[in-house]
Design an enzyme around this catalytic site. Structure first.
Site, PDB file in Angstrom:
ATOM      1  N   ASP A 105      48.458  53.817  42.166  1.00 11.98           N
ATOM      2  CA  ASP A 105      47.462  53.892  41.099  1.00 11.98           C
ATOM      3  C   ASP A 105      47.429  55.347  40.615  1.00 11.98           C
ATOM      4  O   ASP A 105      47.979  56.250  41.245  1.00 11.98           O
ATOM      5  CB  ASP A 105      46.080  53.410  41.567  1.00 11.98           C
ATOM      6  CG  ASP A 105      45.220  53.005  40.367  1.00 11.98           C
ATOM      7  OD1 ASP A 105      45.541  53.408  39.233  1.00 11.98           O
ATOM      8  OD2 ASP A 105      44.214  52.298  40.555  1.00 11.98           O
TER       9      ASP A 105
HETATM   10  C1  BGC Z   1      43.242  52.090  37.246  1.00 14.65           C
HETATM   11  C2  BGC Z   1      44.448  51.199  37.091  1.00 14.65           C
HETATM   12  C3  BGC Z   1      45.146  51.500  35.795  1.00 14.65           C
HETATM   13  C4  BGC Z   1      45.525  52.958  35.773  1.00 14.65           C
HETATM   14  C5  BGC Z   1      46.285  53.363  34.531  1.00 14.65           C
HETATM   15  C6  BGC Z   1      43.581  53.547  37.005  1.00 14.65           C
HETATM   16  O1  BGC Z   1      42.443  54.335  36.955  1.00 14.65           O
HETATM   17  O2  BGC Z   1      42.671  51.915  38.521  1.00 14.65           O
HETATM   18  O3  BGC Z   1      44.042  49.853  37.151  1.00 14.65           O
HETATM   19  O4  BGC Z   1      46.244  50.665  35.641  1.00 14.65           O
HETATM   20  O5  BGC Z   1      44.344  53.730  35.844  1.00 14.65           O
HETATM   21  O6  BGC Z   1      45.506  53.372  33.407  1.00 14.65           O
END
Ligand code: BGC
Length: 771
Positions: free
Chosen positions: A300
């Protein structure tokens, strides 16, 4: 360990067959391996580490707010990324959605770097790109895998046209605590429904596999347990028992992997004391070892950096080494990547170069399969055409119709006739941005149909439609990172006289034949970084509702939400309540279709709807214990059963269930019994019903839940029509993870079977499992 495949339900199999195009993946394993190995042989360790790095690339003007959120390196990020592209040290980018910009950046990699390896463009295509679908929890409420698959196929087509190769979706985290804002992104509380929805989304996004035309790589997330954040507080630690992990939280991931997902994203939080992004057991043993996942794993955003924040890694170099060794192939980085330290880690012997090569191989294989090495650029003209395709909006309209859940309809107030005078009340009724919900960035507000627009369009000259917001929008106490993107916070109306506006709304309601009151949460109050400590309707909404109801005009309450809200007062005082969620681009049109009876409501709740926040977590599949007769009186101050049960949802018609039978009285472990049930539409109109099948194991080597969903089918029945449906109950449904033996078991026992229109179904039969 025996891992039996879970049979897909028949409806979803049929839908999958329908949605698959004639062309599948065209590249053989041998071709992929040959091209990948030839590249790896020529790459330096720094280039390999670069292939394992995904950078954010924002088209945002740097500001103090952005630097505060993303770190001091934010302002120099574009220059840093472009230099890395020219060195051939970028594996992927995210947040670029303009095809012209995609091509410009791609050219830097392909024409400017030594090996010319193209980058993957990823994005959060959560519920549509330009055409916005109902939010994921709403799609799950359709209990219609075919519809879900079709929606994600449209999203994939738009994403592909924009130059995006990879969607950070679906989010398959089970959520049993609605204080957690990201409950909106998943399929709710149940592992069986969650698994079916996860698989449907992967099929929709990816088609037949990597490289299918007009599809993208699906990236189910966030492995694993993220939905169980302590206190519902986003990113906080998760402590799950063995039984919950295997029986509840992991099945949707496994289903997504079995559906062929090409990517998996890790989670931010600690899972039972180990950060999920550094969790070798989860990524290597479970995901790759037990489930045979052969795609690539991404962290993530900034989660590899976070290994240091957790107090797990000593420094960034340690964080990178531990993430790679745990099985994180690619780092999603906001600022300076931890993976930039991997060459040092290889030199120091902390990471074996073979391990690094394994990660690079998985990332490059995805690029070869996606056809990127043959055609790295996107057709900019086609993008414009595809994104404006009206057929996409038709699919979004159907999805919004099918996800609406009729919670209450006293005296059959709904459907309405489009005549007389209709009051539409509440600020959300006319908010284009809120109609779309969170996690969207590339929407077109000009195309968005609000509830007010939809009612006006449908009523035409047949009815007089008046509108009054009644109150001003409510605000969060603390802003979210999403507020940095334009238009995310509701605008405070200028010169808004609170008393006069409330009086105007009340007068409008009093002088109308019916009042449609649209209430809920503003979209920035739900989603990531949007947990809350209460479930009350924010701002002055309850007071507005009470004032409108006091006029005596019949009221239809439309709820715009991504989590259950405290509706105790409404459930006693408002005759009709329709949950419309955040219904998307065609939301208002679809809501009007349902309200005026052009299509029947048939959605069902994917979670148990609590009465009040103090009841959380409340789930239908709890085990039974001492004094089960008092299940509804576990608290002395409030009923402890849900306000609306899991699976609840009414129709404009009525359904009766009969002849619930099992094709044999006894099976042996490993065998499958077939359950059948007949459902009849006994009402006056055609209607949709989601026929649900639950089981309960009476005794065995562990306590099992009072009810567990094990089958469902959404059917449309004409007035008077009957249908007999069949559901298999075999190893996939009857086995469970036993915390005592730490293995999957099928007990010899008696299995009670229930079927009906929600999780309180009473029609029952049973069969035995004998040794
Ligand atoms: C989220 C993810 C997301 C990523 C990219 C993160 O803060 O937890 O679900 O895909 O950001 O935007």
């Amino acid at each position: 360990m025996p891992v039996h495949p879970v049979p897909a339900d028949r409806a979803s199999q049929a839908a999958a067959a329908h949605a698959r195009g004639p062309a599948g993946p065209v590249r053989s394993d041998a071709e992929v391996a040959g091209r990948v190995d030839a590249l790896i042989a020529q790459m330096s360790v720094a280039e390999k580490a670069g292939q394992l790095t995904q950078y954010f690339y924002f088209a945002l003007q740097p500001s103090e707010d952005l630097e505060a959120a993303f770190g001091a390196s934010f302002s120099r990020q574009p220059a840093m990324v472009e230099a890395a592209l020219a060195r051939g040290e970028v594996g992927a980018l995210l947040f670029v959605t303009d095809p012209v910009e995609v091509n410009r950046l791609q050219r830097l990699a392909v024409e400017g770097s030594r090996h010319g390896i193209p980058v993957l463009f990823g994005f959060d295509v959560i519920h549509g790109l330009r055409t916005i679908f109902p939010v994921p929890i709403a799609m799950a409420a359709s209990w219609d895998p075919g519809c879900i698959e079709q929606g994600q196929a449209v999203a994939a087509r738009e994403a592909c046209a924009a130059g995006i190769h990879w969607a950070f979706a679906p989010m398959v985290d089970i959520a049993r605590d609605p204080r957690w804002g990201r409950i909106i992104e998943g399929a709710g509380e149940d592992p069986y429904l969650g698994a079916a929805v996860a698989a449907a989304q992967v099929r929709g996004l990816q088609g037949d596999g990597l490289g299918s035309p007009d599809r993208v790589i699906a990236g189910p997330k966030h492995l694993a347990g993220y939905g169980a954040a302590l206190g519902g507080r986003d990113y906080d630690e998760v402590n799950l028992s063995d039984s919950e992990l295997w029986n509840v939280y992991l099945p949707p991931f496994r289903a997504a992997v079995q559906a062929g997902a090409g990517n998996i994203m890790t989670a931010y939080m600690d899972l039972n004391g180990i950060p999920a992004t550094g969790n070798r057991w989860l990524l290597a043993e479970v995901l790759r070892g037990m489930w045979g996942f052969d795609g690539f794993v991404v962290s993530d955003a900034q989660a590899v950096h976070d290994l240091r924040t957790h107090g797990f890694a000593a420094d960034l170099a340690d964080a990178g080494a531990r993430a790679v060794n745990a099985g994180v192939d690619m780092e999603m980085a906001i600022g300076d990547p931890a993976y930039a330290h991997l060459p040092d880690a290889v030199r120091a012997g902390l990471v074996d170069e073979d391990v690094l090569d394994g990660c690079v191989r998985r990332v490059l294989s995805a690029k070869v399969r996606m056809g990127l090495l043959d055609q790295p650029y996107v057709d900019e003209d086609r993008a414009r055409e595809v994104l404006a395709d009206p057929a996409h909006r038709a699919v979004a309209r159907t999805a919004a119709q099918r996800s609406a859940v009729l919670l209450r309809n006293e005296g059959s107030l709904l459907p309405l006739t489009a005549s007389g005078s209709i009051a539409v009340i509440g600020p959300l009724a006319d908010s284009r941005r809120d109609t779309l919900g969170p996690w969207v960035f590339d929407y077109d507000l000009g195309e968005t149909v609000t509830v007010l627009d939809g009612i006006r369009n449908r009523a035409g000259d047949g009815a007089v439609v008046g509108y009054a917001p009644g109150i001003r929008p409510a605000h969060r106490a603390f802003p979210s990172m999403f507020d940095m993107f334009g238009g995310n916070t509701p605008a405070d109306p200028a010169d808004f006289d609170d008393d006069a506006e409330l009086a105007r709304a009340v007068t409008l309601a009093r002088e109308s034949d019916v009042a449609l009151v649209v209430l809920g949460e503003w979209q920035n109050m739900i989603g990531e970084a949007a947990s809350r400590s209460s479930l009350e309707l924010p701002g002055g909404q309850l007071a507005l509702l009470q004032a409108v109801v006091a006029t005596g005009t019949p009221v239809v309450l439309l709820i715009m939400n991504g989590r259950p809200l405290d509706l105790r007062w409404a459930a006693e005082n408002v005759p009709a309540i329709l949950d419309i969620w955040y219904p998307g681009t065609e939301g208002g049109t679809a809501v009007a279709d349902v309200i005026f009876g052009d299509v029947p409501p048939g959605g069902k709740l994917p979670f148990s709807w609590p009465r009040t926040v103090g009841q959380i977590p409340v789930i239908y599949s709890h085990t039974i214990s001492h004094q089960p007769g008092n299940q509804g009186r576990r608290y002395w101050d409030e009923t402890s059963t849900p306000l609306f049960p899991f699976g609840h949802g009414l129709s404009y018609s009525r359904f009766e269930y009969r002849d619930l039978t099992v094709d044999r009285n006894q099976i042996h472990p490993g065998q499958t019994a077939i359950v059948s049930v007949t459902v009849t539409n006994t009402g006056q109109r055609s209607g949709d019903e989601v026929v649900q099948l639950y089981i309960h194991q009476r005794h065995g080597s562990a306590s099992r839940p009072v009810r567990e969903l094990k089958g469902f089918q959404r059917v449309t029945l004409a007035a008077g029509e009957s249908r007999t449906l069949e559901f298999p109950l075999g190893p996939g449904q009857l086995r469970y993870w036993n915390a005592a033996t730490r293995d999957w078991v099928i007990d010899t026992s008696t299995i009670d079977v229930f079927s009906g229109g929600d999780s309180t179904a009473e029609l029952t039969t049973s069969f035995t499992i004998a040794a």
